[in-house]
Design an enzyme around this catalytic site. Structure first.
Site, mmCIF file in Angstrom:
data_model
loop_
_atom_site.group_PDB
_atom_site.id
_atom_site.type_symbol
_atom_site.label_atom_id
_atom_site.label_comp_id
_atom_site.label_asym_id
_atom_site.label_seq_id
_atom_site.Cartn_x
_atom_site.Cartn_y
_atom_site.Cartn_z
ATOM 1 N N LYS A 1 -16.651 9.829 13.658
ATOM 2 C CA LYS A 1 -16.675 10.591 12.412
ATOM 3 C C LYS A 1 -15.868 11.875 12.619
ATOM 4 O O LYS A 1 -15.440 12.197 13.712
ATOM 5 C CB LYS A 1 -18.109 10.963 12.009
ATOM 6 C CG LYS A 1 -19.088 9.805 11.909
ATOM 7 C CD LYS A 1 -18.793 8.876 10.737
ATOM 8 C CE LYS A 1 -19.794 7.725 10.695
ATOM 9 N NZ LYS A 1 -19.450 6.748 9.641
ATOM 10 N N SER B 1 -15.382 -0.426 11.128
ATOM 11 C CA SER B 1 -15.760 -0.294 9.722
ATOM 12 C C SER B 1 -14.765 0.609 8.997
ATOM 13 O O SER B 1 -13.878 1.196 9.608
ATOM 14 C CB SER B 1 -17.173 0.294 9.592
ATOM 15 O OG SER B 1 -17.163 1.672 9.918
ATOM 16 N N SER C 1 -15.444 3.461 7.385
ATOM 17 C CA SER C 1 -16.007 4.779 7.094
ATOM 18 C C SER C 1 -15.009 5.915 7.276
ATOM 19 O O SER C 1 -15.214 7.007 6.744
ATOM 20 C CB SER C 1 -17.235 5.041 7.963
ATOM 21 O OG SER C 1 -16.876 5.219 9.322
ATOM 22 N N SER D 1 -19.768 5.852 3.989
ATOM 23 C CA SER D 1 -19.985 6.346 5.347
ATOM 24 C C SER D 1 -21.436 6.749 5.546
ATOM 25 O O SER D 1 -21.974 7.563 4.788
ATOM 26 C CB SER D 1 -19.070 7.543 5.625
ATOM 27 O OG SER D 1 -19.378 8.130 6.878
#
Length: 268
Positions: free
Chosen positions: A126, A69, A71, A233
């Site tokens: 992250k 993705s 994010s 996100s």
């Protein structure tokens, strides 16, 4: 799919065949003057060294991941294949994920891979923003840690490839007393700053939500993480903290992107 478990089972099965061949079947073949290994041994014992090497490397040293993705744009792009250092946060036994050797703890600014707390069969990636005890506040799209604001340096607007919209592009820097680590982030000014959470999560009482953002105190043994693409996100602002036991490793290298070979070797 638990790939580590599959590799463990294959390593055990082929390892038993490999040992049996070395101790029993190979001497029997030699005594009988037979050179060729039986077909069933060729497809078990012969593969043991390769399977075991892959299992060992993936479980204790480095594991590849693909970014699914946007994010973490602009640091990591969709389609990036990255390498993750599995031992930097401590050596863990595969499958059961039990730490057996203490090493380093995550640092503010690390890009970490972890098992998603709401579904541990899924891996997330992250950036670590808050360590245990930190007070992290994201209000009006401005980030502070323990009351001190992150430095923010504006750059030219950035075309976010996920939504094909222009976003504000910033270089964000931790206060010096919190490491001074710098990285790039995106903000979409048209998105509202408020954060709406439907499901409660462990230690949700540590967070206060307002129309302009959220403020959280990171509990012991947990971490607060955020994506660099701030308005695209799902991270600790929405689903809570990452337990220390969920950590997989630290991302450090892009080794392939089939859609953009120039990404190889980058990690900005």
């Amino acid at each position: 799919m638990n790939f580590a478990l599959i590799l463990l089972i294959l390593s055990v099965v082929t390892g038993i065949a490999w040992i049996a061949d070395k101790l029993v079947f190979a001497p029997q073949r030699k005594a009988a003057g037979i050179d060729r290994m039986p077909l069933w041994l060729e497809y078990t014992a012969s593969f043991f060294p390769v399977i075991f090497a892959v299992f060992f490397l993936r479980s204790f040293l480095f594991e590849p991941f693909k970014i699914p993705s946007g994010s973490m744009i602009p640091t990591l792009m969709i389609g990036d294949f990255i390498l993750v250092n599995k031992f930097t946060y401590g050596v863990r036994l595969p499958v059961i994920n039990k730490k057996v050797i203490e090493m380093n703890s995550p640092e503010r600014g690390d890009v970490a891979v972890f098992r998603f707390p709401k579904d541990e069969s899924v891996d997330y990636i992250k950036r670590v923003i808050g360590l245990p005890g930190d007070v992290i506040s994201y209000q009006g799209k401005r980030l502070t840690i323990n009351g001190q604001e992150f430095q923010s340096e504006a750059k030219p607007d950035y075309l976010d490839p996920e939504g094909m919209t222009y976003a504000k592009f910033f270089k964000e820097t931790f206060p010096k007393e919190f490491g001074g680590h710098s990285y790039n982030v995106l903000n979409h000014p048209e998105r509202p700053p408020g954060i709406f959470v439907q499901d409660r999560f462990p230690y949700a009482e540590n967070c206060t939500y307002t129309m302009t953002g959220v403020t959280c105190t990171v509990p012991k043994g947990h971490y607060f993480v955020m994506g660099d693409n701030r308005d695209n996100s799902a991270d600790s602002r929405f689903w809570g903290f990452v337990p220390e036991n969920n950590l997989v490793g630290k991302a450090f290298f892009v080794w392939m992107n089939l859609g953009d070979l120039k990404r190889i070797g980058r990690f900005e």
